[in-house]
Write a protein that holds these residues in place. Structure first.
Motif, PDB file in Angstrom:
ATOM      1  N   SER A 359     -27.368 -56.243  -1.413  1.00  0.00           N
ATOM      2  CA  SER A 359     -27.173 -57.287  -2.774  1.00  0.00           C
ATOM      3  C   SER A 359     -28.589 -57.830  -3.107  1.00  0.00           C
ATOM      4  CB  SER A 359     -26.290 -58.528  -2.340  1.00  0.00           C
ATOM      5  OG  SER A 359     -26.864 -59.345  -1.622  1.00  0.00           O
ATOM      6  N   GLU A 360     -29.707 -57.810  -2.196  1.00  0.00           N
ATOM      7  CA  GLU A 360     -30.908 -58.198  -2.571  1.00  0.00           C
ATOM      8  C   GLU A 360     -31.496 -57.280  -3.673  1.00  0.00           C
ATOM      9  OE1 GLU A 360     -32.403 -60.992  -2.178  1.00  0.00           O
ATOM     10  OE2 GLU A 360     -30.666 -61.871  -0.909  1.00  0.00           O
ATOM     11  N   GLU A 361     -31.251 -56.035  -3.720  1.00  0.00           N
ATOM     12  CA  GLU A 361     -31.635 -55.194  -4.606  1.00  0.00           C
ATOM     13  C   GLU A 361     -31.216 -55.433  -6.221  1.00  0.00           C
ATOM     14  OE1 GLU A 361     -30.797 -51.169  -3.185  1.00  0.00           O
ATOM     15  OE2 GLU A 361     -31.384 -51.636  -1.133  1.00  0.00           O
ATOM     16  N   ILE A 362     -30.301 -55.973  -6.195  1.00  0.00           N
ATOM     17  CA  ILE A 362     -29.671 -56.291  -7.728  1.00  0.00           C
ATOM     18  C   ILE A 362     -29.075 -57.808  -7.611  1.00  0.00           C
ATOM     19  CG2 ILE A 362     -29.453 -54.195  -8.697  1.00  0.00           C
ATOM     20  CD1 ILE A 362     -26.376 -54.183  -7.743  1.00  0.00           C
ATOM     21  N   ALA A 363     -29.941 -58.455  -7.367  1.00  0.00           N
ATOM     22  CA  ALA A 363     -29.870 -60.078  -7.069  1.00  0.00           C
ATOM     23  C   ALA A 363     -28.961 -60.631  -8.306  1.00  0.00           C
ATOM     24  CB  ALA A 363     -30.996 -60.881  -7.128  1.00  0.00           C
ATOM     25  N   GLU A 364     -29.411 -60.120  -9.613  1.00  0.00           N
ATOM     26  CA  GLU A 364     -28.517 -60.699 -10.723  1.00  0.00           C
ATOM     27  C   GLU A 364     -27.007 -60.382 -10.900  1.00  0.00           C
ATOM     28  OE1 GLU A 364     -30.083 -56.592 -11.811  1.00  0.00           O
ATOM     29  OE2 GLU A 364     -30.666 -58.286 -10.710  1.00  0.00           O
ATOM     30  N   GLU A 365     -26.642 -59.450  -9.942  1.00  0.00           N
ATOM     31  CA  GLU A 365     -25.322 -59.023  -9.898  1.00  0.00           C
ATOM     32  C   GLU A 365     -24.858 -59.222  -8.463  1.00  0.00           C
ATOM     33  OE1 GLU A 365     -23.755 -55.653 -12.633  1.00  0.00           O
ATOM     34  OE2 GLU A 365     -25.814 -55.092 -12.412  1.00  0.00           O
ATOM     35  N   ARG A 366     -25.177 -60.333  -7.910  1.00  0.00           N
ATOM     36  CA  ARG A 366     -24.802 -60.414  -6.389  1.00  0.00           C
ATOM     37  C   ARG A 366     -23.197 -60.710  -5.945  1.00  0.00           C
ATOM     38  NH1 ARG A 366     -28.595 -62.587  -3.029  1.00  0.00           N
ATOM     39  NH2 ARG A 366     -29.779 -63.524  -4.643  1.00  0.00           N
ATOM     40  N   GLY A 367     -22.815 -61.436  -7.134  1.00  0.00           N
ATOM     41  CA  GLY A 367     -21.170 -61.489  -6.908  1.00  0.00           C
ATOM     42  C   GLY A 367     -20.292 -60.376  -6.893  1.00  0.00           C
ATOM     43  N   THR A 368     -21.017 -59.397  -7.711  1.00  0.00           N
ATOM     44  CA  THR A 368     -20.359 -57.926  -7.829  1.00  0.00           C
ATOM     45  C   THR A 368     -20.675 -57.299  -6.684  1.00  0.00           C
ATOM     46  OG1 THR A 368     -20.899 -58.060 -10.377  1.00  0.00           O
ATOM     47  CG2 THR A 368     -20.221 -55.752  -9.302  1.00  0.00           C
ATOM     48  N   VAL A 369     -21.809 -57.359  -6.314  1.00  0.00           N
ATOM     49  CA  VAL A 369     -22.006 -56.631  -4.779  1.00  0.00           C
ATOM     50  C   VAL A 369     -21.436 -57.026  -3.671  1.00  0.00           C
ATOM     51  CG1 VAL A 369     -23.862 -55.845  -3.332  1.00  0.00           C
ATOM     52  CG2 VAL A 369     -24.442 -55.861  -5.798  1.00  0.00           C
ATOM     53  N   MET A 370     -21.529 -58.579  -3.596  1.00  0.00           N
ATOM     54  CA  MET A 370     -20.535 -59.103  -2.467  1.00  0.00           C
ATOM     55  C   MET A 370     -19.241 -58.954  -2.598  1.00  0.00           C
ATOM     56  SD  MET A 370     -23.417 -59.601  -0.340  1.00  0.00           S
ATOM     57  CE  MET A 370     -22.586 -60.620   0.724  1.00  0.00           C
ATOM     58  N   GLY A 371     -18.668 -58.641  -3.652  1.00  0.00           N
ATOM     59  CA  GLY A 371     -17.326 -58.213  -3.818  1.00  0.00           C
ATOM     60  C   GLY A 371     -16.525 -57.117  -3.279  1.00  0.00           C
ATOM     61  N   LEU A 372     -17.809 -56.257  -2.801  1.00  0.00           N
ATOM     62  CA  LEU A 372     -17.558 -55.119  -1.989  1.00  0.00           C
ATOM     63  C   LEU A 372     -16.927 -55.486  -0.571  1.00  0.00           C
ATOM     64  CD1 LEU A 372     -20.472 -52.739  -2.824  1.00  0.00           C
ATOM     65  CD2 LEU A 372     -18.317 -52.628  -3.534  1.00  0.00           C
ATOM     66  N   TYR A 373     -17.233 -56.735  -0.100  1.00  0.00           N
ATOM     67  CA  TYR A 373     -16.849 -57.139   1.120  1.00  0.00           C
ATOM     68  C   TYR A 373     -15.280 -57.047   0.936  1.00  0.00           C
ATOM     69  CZ  TYR A 373     -15.400 -60.661   4.537  1.00  0.00           C
ATOM     70  OH  TYR A 373     -15.050 -61.064   5.926  1.00  0.00           O
ATOM     71  N   SER A 374     -14.898 -57.641  -0.302  1.00  0.00           N
ATOM     72  CA  SER A 374     -13.186 -57.655  -0.206  1.00  0.00           C
ATOM     73  C   SER A 374     -12.685 -56.471  -0.537  1.00  0.00           C
ATOM     74  CB  SER A 374     -12.930 -58.910  -1.287  1.00  0.00           C
ATOM     75  OG  SER A 374     -13.072 -60.041  -0.949  1.00  0.00           O
ATOM     76  N   VAL A 375     -13.564 -55.436  -1.385  1.00  0.00           N
ATOM     77  CA  VAL A 375     -12.828 -54.410  -1.719  1.00  0.00           C
ATOM     78  C   VAL A 375     -12.621 -53.382  -0.572  1.00  0.00           C
ATOM     79  CG1 VAL A 375     -13.526 -52.061  -2.787  1.00  0.00           C
ATOM     80  CG2 VAL A 375     -14.212 -54.217  -3.884  1.00  0.00           C
ATOM     81  N   LEU A 376     -13.638 -53.322   0.534  1.00  0.00           N
ATOM     82  CA  LEU A 376     -13.563 -52.723   1.673  1.00  0.00           C
ATOM     83  C   LEU A 376     -12.445 -53.334   2.520  1.00  0.00           C
ATOM     84  CD1 LEU A 376     -17.156 -51.854   2.322  1.00  0.00           C
ATOM     85  CD2 LEU A 376     -15.524 -50.327   1.412  1.00  0.00           C
ATOM     86  N   PHE A 377     -12.539 -54.684   2.497  1.00  0.00           N
ATOM     87  CA  PHE A 377     -11.598 -55.363   3.453  1.00  0.00           C
ATOM     88  C   PHE A 377     -10.150 -55.177   2.847  1.00  0.00           C
ATOM     89  CE2 PHE A 377      -9.031 -59.178   4.761  1.00  0.00           C
ATOM     90  CZ  PHE A 377      -9.256 -59.117   5.944  1.00  0.00           C
ATOM     91  N   GLY A 378     -10.134 -55.201   1.784  1.00  0.00           N
ATOM     92  CA  GLY A 378      -8.683 -55.378   0.823  1.00  0.00           C
ATOM     93  C   GLY A 378      -8.240 -53.723   0.944  1.00  0.00           C
ATOM     94  N   LEU A 379      -8.908 -52.741   0.795  1.00  0.00           N
ATOM     95  CA  LEU A 379      -8.770 -51.472   0.736  1.00  0.00           C
ATOM     96  C   LEU A 379      -8.216 -51.050   2.106  1.00  0.00           C
ATOM     97  CD1 LEU A 379      -7.841 -48.683  -0.505  1.00  0.00           C
ATOM     98  CD2 LEU A 379     -10.564 -48.292  -0.153  1.00  0.00           C
ATOM     99  N   GLY A 380      -9.122 -51.453   3.101  1.00  0.00           N
ATOM    100  CA  GLY A 380      -8.668 -51.360   4.498  1.00  0.00           C
ATOM    101  C   GLY A 380      -7.527 -51.835   5.097  1.00  0.00           C
ATOM    102  N   GLN A 381      -7.173 -53.198   4.669  1.00  0.00           N
ATOM    103  CA  GLN A 381      -5.862 -53.701   4.966  1.00  0.00           C
ATOM    104  C   GLN A 381      -4.668 -53.199   4.225  1.00  0.00           C
ATOM    105  OE1 GLN A 381      -5.769 -57.063   6.907  1.00  0.00           O
ATOM    106  NE2 GLN A 381      -7.488 -55.875   7.432  1.00  0.00           N
ATOM    107  N   PHE A 382      -4.732 -52.757   3.046  1.00  0.00           N
ATOM    108  CA  PHE A 382      -3.754 -52.039   2.234  1.00  0.00           C
ATOM    109  C   PHE A 382      -3.459 -50.608   2.955  1.00  0.00           C
ATOM    110  CE2 PHE A 382      -2.561 -48.767  -0.767  1.00  0.00           C
ATOM    111  CZ  PHE A 382      -1.397 -49.574  -1.348  1.00  0.00           C
ATOM    112  N   LEU A 383      -4.496 -49.978   3.546  1.00  0.00           N
ATOM    113  CA  LEU A 383      -4.391 -48.647   4.212  1.00  0.00           C
ATOM    114  C   LEU A 383      -3.727 -48.865   5.456  1.00  0.00           C
ATOM    115  CD1 LEU A 383      -7.492 -46.533   3.160  1.00  0.00           C
ATOM    116  CD2 LEU A 383      -5.258 -46.394   2.096  1.00  0.00           C
ATOM    117  N   GLY A 384      -4.107 -49.797   5.982  1.00  0.00           N
ATOM    118  CA  GLY A 384      -3.461 -50.094   7.393  1.00  0.00           C
ATOM    119  C   GLY A 384      -2.292 -50.554   7.386  1.00  0.00           C
ATOM    120  N   ALA A 385      -1.835 -51.438   6.567  1.00  0.00           N
ATOM    121  CA  ALA A 385      -0.490 -51.815   6.152  1.00  0.00           C
ATOM    122  C   ALA A 385       0.242 -50.386   6.050  1.00  0.00           C
ATOM    123  CB  ALA A 385      -0.257 -52.904   5.450  1.00  0.00           C
TER     124      ALA A 385
END
Length: 443
Positions: A359-385
């Motif tokens: 995220s430090e590489e594109i700090a102006e879009e920090r929220g978008t990059v950190m949203g990947l945490y939820s993307v990978l978490f949510g996709l993993g949870q969905f696939l796991g379920a």
């Protein structure tokens, strides 16, 4: 400059960080409690003679992760443009609505009609984390830019409170269901209310710096090479978490495989004790890994932690088939299970640190990059379920163990590839610029 701030602003920022992390803890606690209570509600129907197939239950639960997966990138991008605080407050509001949909229509509706409000409720609850997680991580990342030491500690606390919140929901939901029945959903409503208060009184020192950001699709960050190389490993780990968090409570309480010690026959309170052991071991492990995270390459830490997953699988398999030989065996294998959990707990903090570096590489879009945490978490949870349903249907606890071993092997393979690529890139930089280039993989 940020690094030139004096002590008073830092003290004020520390209070905002505490409120932000506290709000996240309460939100995750509410999410987890609701999910377990939903499973116990359906398990009680199953024991009363109404057939509730695990696959159907898994799909209903997966709607939570689907909402988180699809919503997080957009909420993260919106927080970059409109400020984070709005989306921190919206999250608990979604949770308050969701728990009403899940808990109360079941009093008047029969199966399978009650699955409709349950699915809609879990979908709405997924939006609560989709809204708050990117904004929370963006705030914490921006608030600790001037201090890598503070960032490491803050991110460790974020992960610990997330785990404790989720684990706490599993610990509390069982006894609450045994004690209060449907009234347990009222307590979850209060938990979401406290989360709303924490986020509402929090002040974001960076709120005035929201600028006009690019309006392109937030999914474009997935095309970044650093993300593409790492995502499969984290996705596989999150899929493991999703399979167990969705199906384990149902299988432990209402599983039908009588030849497996862990399949069926557990009370809701016993379920809470088991999840308490897991959560305690996980948090202890995170404390250890948080203190040693910078001592070795991130990929080395990832590989070590994945070895803990194999230990956990072996211990669970032994308990499932050898526990009937006496309490002594159960104690030995339970200790092995706890040790394995402590080892594998390090994967998530190091993965989050790796994402923060990106995220430090594109700090102006920090929220978008950190949203990947939820993307990978949510996709993993969905696939796991979703994937966990067929494995649990045919193999109960053994089936979930088999799925875990498959996914752990995928994660190990991905990390080995990432490790090789990073070594190659460091060699290229060293050849071009000499030994003055620092190895940032252990930052």
């Amino acid at each position: 400059m940020e690094g030139a701030r004096t002590e008073p602003p830092l003290a004020g920022l520390s209070r905002a960080i505490r409120l932000c992390i506290g709000g996240n803890f309460l939100l995750r606690l509410g999410n987890s409690c609701t999910g377990v209570l939903m499973g116990l509600l359906l398990a009680s129907l199953s024991r009363s003679g109404i057939d509730v197939p695990p696959i159907v239950f898994g799909l209903a639960a997966a709607s939570f992760y689907l909402a988180e997966l699809l919503g997080a990138p957009w909420f993260g991008a919106l927080s970059d443009r409109k400020g984070r605080r709005l989306f921190l407050v919206i999250g608990p509001m979604f949770g308050l609505l969701a728990v009403q949909l899940i808990g109360w229509p079941s009093l008047a509706l029969g199966f399978p009609l009650l699955l409709v409000p349950i699915a809609v409720g879990r979908l709405t609850e997924g939006l609560s984390t989709a809204s708050t997680a990117p904004a929370t991580l963006s705030f914490l990342s921006a608030a600790t830019t001037s201090s890598t030491t503070m960032r490491g500690r803050v991110m460790a606390w974020y992960e610990m409170t997330t785990v404790v919140g989720i684990g706490g929901g599993y610990v509390l939901a069982g006894p609450l269901w045994d004690l209060l029945g449907h009234a347990a959903f009222l307590l979850v409503t209060a938990i979401y209310g406290l989360s709303l208060v924490a986020f509402a009184v929090m002040r974001d020192p960076h709120a005035g710096h929201a600028l006009d950001r690019p309006h392109g699709s937030p999914w474009r960050v997935l095309r970044r090479r650093a993300v593409l190389r790492f995502a499969p490993a984290w996705l596989a780990v999150n899929t493991i978490v999703g399979a167990w968090s969705t199906h384990s409570s149902f299988q432990l309480v209402a599983g039908r495989h009588l030849d497996q010690y862990l399949s069926g026959g557990f009370s809701a309170t016993m379920l809470g004790v088991g999840f308490g052991i897991f959560s305690a071991a996980f948090v202890i492990g995170i404390f250890f890994w948080g203190a040693t995270l910078g001592m070795r390459r991130k990929t080395s830490t990832m590989l070590i932690t994945m070895m803990g997953t194999y230990v956990v699988c072996g211990a669970l398999l032994a308990i499932n088939h050898l526990a009937q030989h006496g309490p002594g065996w159960r104690l030995v294998f339970t200790l092995c299970f706890a040790l394995g959990v402590m080892v594998m707990s390090g994967f998530t903090p190091v993965a989050l640190a790796h994402l923060a570096d990106i995220s430090e590489e594109i700090a102006e879009e920090r929220g978008t990059v950190m949203g990947l945490y939820s993307v990978l978490f949510g996709l993993g949870q969905f696939l796991g379920a979703a994937l966990g349903g067929p494995f649990a249907e045919f193999g109960s606890i053994d089936g979930l163990i088999a799925l875990t071993l498959i996914l752990a092997t995928i994660s190990v393979g991905t990390v080995l590839f990432l490790r090789r690529e990073e070594a190659r890139e460091r060699g290229e930089r060293g050849g071009l610029r000499g030994p003055a280039i620092a190895d940032t993989s252990a930052v």
